[in-house]
Motif scaffolding. Structure first.
Motif, PDB file in Angstrom:
ATOM      1  N   SER A   1       0.880  -0.982   0.080  1.00  0.00           N
ATOM      2  CA  SER A   1      -0.007  -0.046   0.091  1.00  0.00           C
ATOM      3  C   SER A   1       0.992   1.226   0.124  1.00  0.00           C
ATOM      4  CB  SER A   1      -1.021   0.021   1.254  1.00  0.00           C
ATOM      5  OG  SER A   1      -1.921   0.965   1.032  1.00  0.00           O
ATOM      6  N   LEU A   2       0.974   2.010  -1.076  1.00  0.00           N
ATOM      7  CA  LEU A   2       2.144   2.830  -1.132  1.00  0.00           C
ATOM      8  C   LEU A   2       1.209   4.263  -1.753  1.00  0.00           C
ATOM      9  CD1 LEU A   2       4.214   0.711  -3.506  1.00  0.00           C
ATOM     10  CD2 LEU A   2       4.615   1.497  -1.174  1.00  0.00           C
ATOM     11  N   ARG A   3       2.030   5.263  -1.545  1.00  0.00           N
ATOM     12  CA  ARG A   3       1.511   6.611  -2.248  1.00  0.00           C
ATOM     13  C   ARG A   3       2.547   7.060  -3.371  1.00  0.00           C
ATOM     14  NH1 ARG A   3      -1.986   9.183   1.054  1.00  0.00           N
ATOM     15  NH2 ARG A   3      -2.311   8.093   3.232  1.00  0.00           N
ATOM     16  N   PRO A   4       2.250   7.963  -4.034  1.00  0.00           N
ATOM     17  CA  PRO A   4       3.130   8.512  -4.981  1.00  0.00           C
ATOM     18  C   PRO A   4       4.297   8.933  -4.482  1.00  0.00           C
ATOM     19  CG  PRO A   4       0.735   9.353  -5.486  1.00  0.00           C
ATOM     20  CD  PRO A   4       0.810   8.588  -4.175  1.00  0.00           C
TER      21      PRO A   4
ATOM     22  N   GLU B   1      -4.535   6.806  -8.336  1.00  0.00           N
ATOM     23  CA  GLU B   1      -4.784   5.758  -7.406  1.00  0.00           C
ATOM     24  C   GLU B   1      -5.029   4.523  -8.187  1.00  0.00           C
ATOM     25  OE1 GLU B   1      -8.155   6.780  -5.046  1.00  0.00           O
ATOM     26  OE2 GLU B   1      -7.148   8.261  -3.691  1.00  0.00           O
ATOM     27  N   LEU B   2      -4.623   3.391  -7.579  1.00  0.00           N
ATOM     28  CA  LEU B   2      -4.650   1.923  -8.265  1.00  0.00           C
ATOM     29  C   LEU B   2      -4.974   0.872  -7.190  1.00  0.00           C
ATOM     30  CD1 LEU B   2      -3.576   0.457 -10.860  1.00  0.00           C
ATOM     31  CD2 LEU B   2      -1.573   0.493  -9.787  1.00  0.00           C
ATOM     32  N   ARG B   3      -5.683   0.178  -7.542  1.00  0.00           N
ATOM     33  CA  ARG B   3      -5.800  -1.303  -7.004  1.00  0.00           C
ATOM     34  C   ARG B   3      -5.657  -2.291  -7.825  1.00  0.00           C
ATOM     35  NH1 ARG B   3      -9.003   1.878  -3.657  1.00  0.00           N
ATOM     36  NH2 ARG B   3      -8.863   1.430  -1.500  1.00  0.00           N
TER      37      ARG B   3
ATOM     38  N   GLU C   1      -1.375  -1.577  -4.102  1.00  0.00           N
ATOM     39  CA  GLU C   1      -2.300  -0.309  -3.952  1.00  0.00           C
ATOM     40  C   GLU C   1      -1.689   0.794  -3.919  1.00  0.00           C
ATOM     41  OE1 GLU C   1      -6.163   0.391  -1.302  1.00  0.00           O
ATOM     42  OE2 GLU C   1      -4.295   0.397  -0.268  1.00  0.00           O
ATOM     43  N   VAL C   2      -2.129   1.889  -4.706  1.00  0.00           N
ATOM     44  CA  VAL C   2      -1.726   3.374  -4.658  1.00  0.00           C
ATOM     45  C   VAL C   2      -2.716   4.184  -4.127  1.00  0.00           C
ATOM     46  CG1 VAL C   2      -0.498   4.984  -5.961  1.00  0.00           C
ATOM     47  CG2 VAL C   2       0.253   2.840  -6.595  1.00  0.00           C
ATOM     48  N   THR C   3      -2.531   4.887  -3.146  1.00  0.00           N
ATOM     49  CA  THR C   3      -3.607   5.948  -2.614  1.00  0.00           C
ATOM     50  C   THR C   3      -2.751   7.193  -2.552  1.00  0.00           C
ATOM     51  OG1 THR C   3      -3.105   5.318  -0.296  1.00  0.00           O
ATOM     52  CG2 THR C   3      -4.603   4.100  -1.312  1.00  0.00           C
TER      53      THR C   3
END
Length: 119
Positions: free
Chosen positions: A26-29, A92-94, A116-118
């Motif tokens: 679970s990552l962020r930009p 954002e991506l799952r 996941e990108v939040t």
């Protein structure tokens, strides 16, 4: 005649156990990390092969190095690390990613890891 397949709930031992160390991402930009898979060699000989990370279209820019060579000594363990880099402008991506491990004419897949990108 149609292939019947195996009726066992477990596959036959291959001599190499493939276990994801990374359970989920679970990552962020802007984040950077690695998806890690542990390989355990239960044979009396060295195993050399290649691990390839598979993931759906749309995730490929996050995975800059999807092919890794590996060597595991007899009775030993080794880790294969796939870098994961999220661009600063990522949406954002799952999704998911999984390692395909190939050696001496054999192939084994690790369980998929949620990605996941939040924001």
């Amino acid at each position: 005649m149609a292939a019947q397949g195996a009726e066992s709930a477990r596959a036959l031992p291959t001599g190499l156990t493939v276990t994801p160390v990374t359970e989920s991402l679970s990552l962020r930009p802007g984040d950077t990390t690695a998806l890690v898979v542990r390989l355990a060699n239960t044979t009396a000989g060295t195993i050399r092969g290649e691990a390839q990370l598979a993931s759906p279209y749309g995730t490929w820019e996050l995975l800059p190095s999807v092919i890794q060579a590996f060597t595991v000594a007899p009775g030993s363990e080794a880790e294969v690390r796939f870098p994961v880099t999220v661009p600063a402008d990522a949406a954002e991506l799952r999704s998911w990613a999984l390692a395909k491990v190939m050696w001496f004419g054999r192939c084994q897949y690790a369980p998929a890891v949620p990605l996941e990108v939040t924001r």
